[in-house]
Design a protein around this motif. Structure first.
Motif, PDB file in Angstrom:
ATOM      1  N   ALA A 133       0.826  -1.199   0.000  1.00 16.05           N
ATOM      2  CA  ALA A 133       0.000   0.000   0.000  1.00 16.05           C
ATOM      3  C   ALA A 133       0.864   1.253   0.000  1.00 16.05           C
ATOM      4  O   ALA A 133       1.774   1.383   0.810  1.00 16.05           O
ATOM      5  N   MET A 134       0.570   2.161  -0.921  1.00 19.45           N
ATOM      6  CA  MET A 134       1.305   3.427  -1.009  1.00 19.45           C
ATOM      7  C   MET A 134       0.387   4.610  -1.288  1.00 19.45           C
ATOM      8  O   MET A 134       0.808   5.763  -1.258  1.00 19.45           O
ATOM      9  N   MET A 135      -0.887   4.349  -1.561  1.00 15.98           N
ATOM     10  CA  MET A 135      -1.788   5.393  -2.045  1.00 15.98           C
ATOM     11  C   MET A 135      -2.021   6.490  -1.009  1.00 15.98           C
ATOM     12  O   MET A 135      -2.115   7.676  -1.366  1.00 15.98           O
ATOM     13  N   SER A 136      -2.124   6.141   0.262  1.00 19.90           N
ATOM     14  CA  SER A 136      -2.358   7.161   1.288  1.00 19.90           C
ATOM     15  C   SER A 136      -1.197   8.150   1.331  1.00 19.90           C
ATOM     16  O   SER A 136      -1.398   9.363   1.457  1.00 19.90           O
ATOM     17  N   GLY A 137       0.023   7.642   1.224  1.00 20.40           N
ATOM     18  CA  GLY A 137       1.186   8.516   1.220  1.00 20.40           C
ATOM     19  C   GLY A 137       1.188   9.450   0.021  1.00 20.40           C
ATOM     20  O   GLY A 137       1.554  10.627   0.135  1.00 20.40           O
ATOM     21  N   PHE A 138       0.774   8.937  -1.147  1.00 22.94           N
ATOM     22  CA  PHE A 138       0.678   9.803  -2.321  1.00 22.94           C
ATOM     23  C   PHE A 138      -0.327  10.929  -2.083  1.00 22.94           C
ATOM     24  O   PHE A 138      -0.061  12.098  -2.360  1.00 22.94           O
ATOM     25  N   HIS A 139      -1.511  10.567  -1.585  1.00 22.96           N
ATOM     26  CA  HIS A 139      -2.555  11.569  -1.357  1.00 22.96           C
ATOM     27  C   HIS A 139      -2.144  12.560  -0.274  1.00 22.96           C
ATOM     28  O   HIS A 139      -2.598  13.714  -0.290  1.00 22.96           O
TER      29      HIS A 139
END
Length: 379
Positions: A133-139
């Motif tokens: 999972a990496m999406m939260s960090g991108f957002h």
């Protein structure tokens, strides 16, 4: 040329930069609104109509951006959106007629919306290739960009800089960040003959609905949190804006930690816990007659909502019902509609009943999101 070990890292950094750019650029507009209103002699009603151009441009550009990304690759589309932002920022600081401001906002909103769409397509690919999972960090970097942009422009204006000078500084910052990261933006195209546009269907519709309600809650915080504190809790106008600050800081912090939370709990539990936490935050802020508790409640809404949308985008990238180049624009458009329509719905409910009732309806919607989101399955 980077080797196979450094390329993924550089693509992750460049994706974070892609998320930072639209947040940084759009935050420049907020401090410039009073200048534009005075320069063009706008009343509140006319300003409200012109502000709709920003959202309209974004909504119209998102499906088109997905089609172009499928045919030309993410990099070319994102470079085009950066050009649209950089060219229109100075116009927003100098336009002196309602028509000029409206056209500038339409083009600026189209650039922001297209970037929002395509950067999520890139993020889905980068996350999938990383295997975690990496999406939260991108957002989170969108939020960081917004906080940075708003603070920078406010400081420049407070120091005596003109609106045009402040906008040019932001535009130069966008160009510099793009120059350092665009090389690592993805350039793959969809297979020849693949669909580049389709109405959402199957699980993509459900993912879009979850994003719509989550964005509705975020839009409610942006447009109604200060009104609630001032009119219902009796907080002075000068201090009412701290509610949104608490929400925004909490959301940013939660997104920075979100990837580790999602990796540890799993996406289903993360969405369930987040939705229930956000629901509880709304209830606390609405029912407990205390400024301090309202601040805590707004912070809980920020923490709870922080990772719902990133998890949904990850699911949209993993589902097989629709190609990601079609699914991501559909989900982005539905979510962004929540930002635009949500505050209007809150206002309608508040007019018919009360603002407290409207916030409790939003809390109930978030509880539904928690359950629905946690039950989603993708193959």
């Amino acid at each position: 040329m980077p080797d196979s070990t450094t390329l993924p890292a550089r693509q992750r950094v460049s994706t974070r930069a892609a998320f930072f750019i639209p947040g940084f650029a759009i935050a420049c507009w907020a401090p410039l609104v009073p200048f534009a209103k005075a320069r063009a002699g706008l009343d509140d009603a006319m300003l409200g109509v012109l502000l709709l151009c920003l959202g309209l441009g974004s909504l119209l550009s998102m499906p088109l951006a997905g089609m172009l990304a499928a045919r030309r690759g993410c990099r070319q589309v994102m470079l085009l959106t950066v050009l649209m932002m950089v060219l229109t920022l100075p116009l927003l600081a100098t336009a002196s007629t309602p028509s000029a401001i409206g056209i500038s906002l339409l083009v600026f909103g189209a650039g922001i919306g297209a970037m929002d769409c395509v950067m999520n397509i890139q993020a889905v690919v980068v996350e999938r290739e990383s295997g975690r999972a990496m999406m939260s960090g991108f957002h989170a970097f969108y939020s960081i960009g917004a906080l940075t942009g708003a603070a920078l422009v406010s400081l420049l204006l407070s120091a005596g800089a003109s609106a045009l000078a402040a906008s040019l500084v932001v535009a130069a910052g966008v160009v510099a960040i793009t120059a350092g990261s665009a090389r690592w933006w993805r350039s793959e195209r969809a297979p020849h003959g693949a669909s580049s546009f389709a109405l959402p269907r199957g699980v993509v519709v459900v993912i879009g609905v979850v994003c719509f309600i989550s964005f509705l809650a975020e839009g409610s915080m942006l447009d109604w949190s200060a009104v609630f504190l001032h009119e219902v809790r009796g907080v002075a106008v000068a201090h009412a804006g701290w509610g949104f600050v608490a929400f925004n800081i909490a959301m940013t912090a939660a997104r920075l930690l979100g990837d580790s939370v999602v990796n540890r709990l799993g996406p289903r539990i993360a969405v369930l816990a987040g939705g229930m936490l956000a629901c509880g935050g709304f209830v606390l802020a609405t029912l407990v007659p205390s400024f301090a508790m309202a601040m805590v409640g707004y912070a809980l809404v920020g923490i709870g909502c922080a990772n719902i949308v990133p998890v949904m985008f990850s699911l949209a990238g993993r589902q097989t019902r629709m190609p990601e180049s079609v699914a991501i624009p559909a989900v982005t458009t539905m979510g962004y509609a929540g930002v635009l329509l949500g505050p209007a719905a809150i206002g309608f409910i508040a007019q018919q009943w009360s603002l407290q009732t409207a916030f409790l309806v939003a809390a109930a919607a978030l509880a539904c999101v928690a359950v629905i989101g946690s039950l989603l399955r993708v193959r």
